[in-house]
Design an enzyme around this catalytic site. Structure first.
Site, mmCIF file in Angstrom:
data_model
loop_
_atom_site.group_PDB
_atom_site.id
_atom_site.type_symbol
_atom_site.label_atom_id
_atom_site.label_comp_id
_atom_site.label_asym_id
_atom_site.label_seq_id
_atom_site.Cartn_x
_atom_site.Cartn_y
_atom_site.Cartn_z
ATOM 1 N N GLY A 37 81.424 -4.712 21.732
ATOM 2 C CA GLY A 37 82.200 -5.245 22.851
ATOM 3 C C GLY A 37 82.299 -4.113 23.858
ATOM 4 N N TRP A 108 79.075 -16.990 20.775
ATOM 5 C CA TRP A 108 80.024 -17.996 20.303
ATOM 6 C C TRP A 108 81.404 -17.342 20.422
ATOM 7 C CZ3 TRP A 108 75.262 -17.068 18.356
ATOM 8 C CH2 TRP A 108 74.428 -18.152 18.128
ATOM 9 N N LYS A 234 77.242 3.722 39.175
ATOM 10 C CA LYS A 234 76.129 4.039 38.261
ATOM 11 C C LYS A 234 74.915 3.228 38.677
ATOM 12 C CE LYS A 234 79.234 2.572 35.409
ATOM 13 N NZ LYS A 234 79.764 1.822 34.262
ATOM 14 N N ASP A 267 78.819 1.697 29.156
ATOM 15 C CA ASP A 267 80.064 1.861 28.376
ATOM 16 C C ASP A 267 80.235 3.321 27.944
ATOM 17 O OD1 ASP A 267 80.193 -0.906 28.551
ATOM 18 O OD2 ASP A 267 79.337 -1.218 26.554
HETATM 19 P P1 AMP Z 1 73.567 1.767 34.117
HETATM 20 O O1 AMP Z 1 74.758 1.062 33.540
HETATM 21 O O2 AMP Z 1 72.246 1.153 33.769
HETATM 22 O O3 AMP Z 1 73.698 2.034 35.580
HETATM 23 O O4 AMP Z 1 73.526 3.184 33.388
HETATM 24 C C1 AMP Z 1 74.663 3.960 33.130
HETATM 25 C C2 AMP Z 1 74.259 5.371 32.900
HETATM 26 O O5 AMP Z 1 73.326 5.451 31.815
HETATM 27 C C3 AMP Z 1 73.537 6.027 34.065
HETATM 28 O O6 AMP Z 1 74.436 6.531 35.026
HETATM 29 C C4 AMP Z 1 72.787 7.132 33.356
HETATM 30 O O7 AMP Z 1 73.658 8.195 33.014
HETATM 31 C C5 AMP Z 1 72.368 6.452 32.063
HETATM 32 N N1 AMP Z 1 71.029 5.816 32.174
HETATM 33 C C6 AMP Z 1 70.768 4.489 32.274
HETATM 34 N N2 AMP Z 1 69.432 4.266 32.319
HETATM 35 C C7 AMP Z 1 68.834 5.481 32.253
HETATM 36 C C8 AMP Z 1 67.483 5.944 32.247
HETATM 37 N N3 AMP Z 1 66.445 5.099 32.320
HETATM 38 N N4 AMP Z 1 67.260 7.267 32.153
HETATM 39 C C9 AMP Z 1 68.286 8.157 32.071
HETATM 40 N N5 AMP Z 1 69.580 7.783 32.055
HETATM 41 C C10 AMP Z 1 69.867 6.470 32.153
#
Ligand code: AMP
Length: 329
Positions: A37, A108, A234, A267
């Site tokens: 979750g 579900w 992010k 998360d």
């Molecule tokens: P997101 O929720 O996909 O924006 O990702 C959250 C965090 O996960 C990002 O700010 C990065 O720190 C890390 N992250 C996600 N995808 C990647 C990737 N392909 N390579 C490196 N770090 C990643």
């Protein structure tokens, strides 16, 4: 520092093998059962950092609800804010892998006891008393989506009081369209909660889905107008954006050599960020922590790394941040 996370923990069933491995008789791969979750994942990683964490939800009185409570306790998470509803059981979801590695989720959770969060007839006054002892309350758009509308109003009023007494509220919009009656309802509710948010931890993809933004600058502008003092955006492997005190900065995401599964990336980023912030780190240093937590998690299958393989490291030095103009994003 004490943080409480509000939300839902579900039973997760995921195939052990990758790919649609049908046997000759049409049978499916064996399933591995765990719990997950969004706010639960974040709570686990924050607790592993040493910050005191409570998880607030409602469960049933079945063996899975008992296991969820044991699981939280095994992570050192306080479960005093959990109410058990007789005759109920937690929500469930299954993961399917397609041949190209994409993951599909089926839920579900319509009858999930967590939908009673802050609802009339529950022990919400006792929950409020516990929450008043916290320094920070963390919730997400998923928490809000599963709640009843009257209960959301009750929570909103409580957050107003909590912030008035010096508490901080952290919020990730985590927009999942299927959980909402309509995108308009989701927008209205998110806007209301933005008014009571100190730290916004958003993913640009969710902002695009909820608001049809085409550029990060649009998300930044809207959230700034809503009065968010600390906004983190992010963007997967793209630099993380921080808007604070009218200044926009970008922090690069260190490359991850082998991305195995991005489940739980956002998360775990939130956990690293909040754990660091609550321990007094600057927003930029906290982004570096968020990136470091997420980099570990996406190197593993599933949202939660086995505890033995998830050592806590000393915090790294502040990253180099660039000041950027919002026309650049
Ligand atoms: P997101 O929720 O996909 O924006 O990702 C959250 C965090 O996960 C990002 O700010 C990065 O720190 C890390 N992250 C996600 N995808 C990647 C990737 N392909 N390579 C490196 N770090 C990643």
């Amino acid at each position: 520092m004490k943080l409480a996370a509000l939300g839902e923990v579900m039973v997760e069933l995921a195939p052990q093998a990758v790919g649609p491995a049908h046997g000759v008789d049409g049978s499916k791969p064996l399933l591995r059962q765990s719990f997950a979750g969004d706010t639960f994942n974040t709570a686990v990683y924050i607790a592993r950092s040493g910050v005191s964490v409570s998880y607030v939800t409602l469960l049933g009185d079945d063996p899975y609800s008992d296991e969820i409570q044991s699981r939280l306790q095994s992570e050192g998470i306080d479960i005093g804010g959990i109410e058990q509803l007789p005759g109920r059981c937690p929500g469930l979801y299954m993961i399917q892998n397609s041949a190209d590695g994409e993951r599909y989720f089926t839920y579900w959770r319509g009858e999930s006891p967590a939908r009673q969060l802050f609802a009339a007839g529950t022990q919400r006054e006792a929950v409020k008393s516990r929450l008043r002892e916290m320094d920070c309350i963390y919730l997400s758009g998923i928490t809000l989506a599963i709640m009843q509308s009257q209960a959301r109003t009750e929570l909103l009023d409580f957050l107003r009081e909590f912030r008035g007494n010096g508490g901080r509220v952290a919020f990730d919009s985590n927009y999942r369209s299927r959980l909402w009656d309509s995108v308009e309802v989701a927008r209205d509710v998110v806007m209301e909660f933005l008014q009571q948010t100190d730290i916004a931890l958003f993913t640009f993809e969710d902002e695009q889905a909820l608001w049809a933004d085409t550029r990060p600058a649009q998300s930044l502008k809207r959230n700034c107008r809503a009065g968010i003092a600390e906004l983190v955006l992010k963007r997967g492997p793209e630099p993380v954006l921080l808007q604070r005190d009218g200044q926009l900065s970008a922090v690069d995401v260190p490359p991850v050599p082998k991305v195995v599964d991005t489940t739980g990336a956002g998360d775990s980023f939130n956990a690293g960020y909040l754990a660091a912030r609550l321990q007094g780190a600057s927003p930029l240093a906290s982004i570096a922590e968020g990136n470091r937590y997420a980099a570990q998690v996406i190197g593993y299958r599933g949202a939660i790394i086995p505890r033995a393989e998830n050592p806590v490291h000393a915090m790294e030095n502040s990253p180099v941040a660039r000041t950027v103009a919002d026309t650049a994003v």
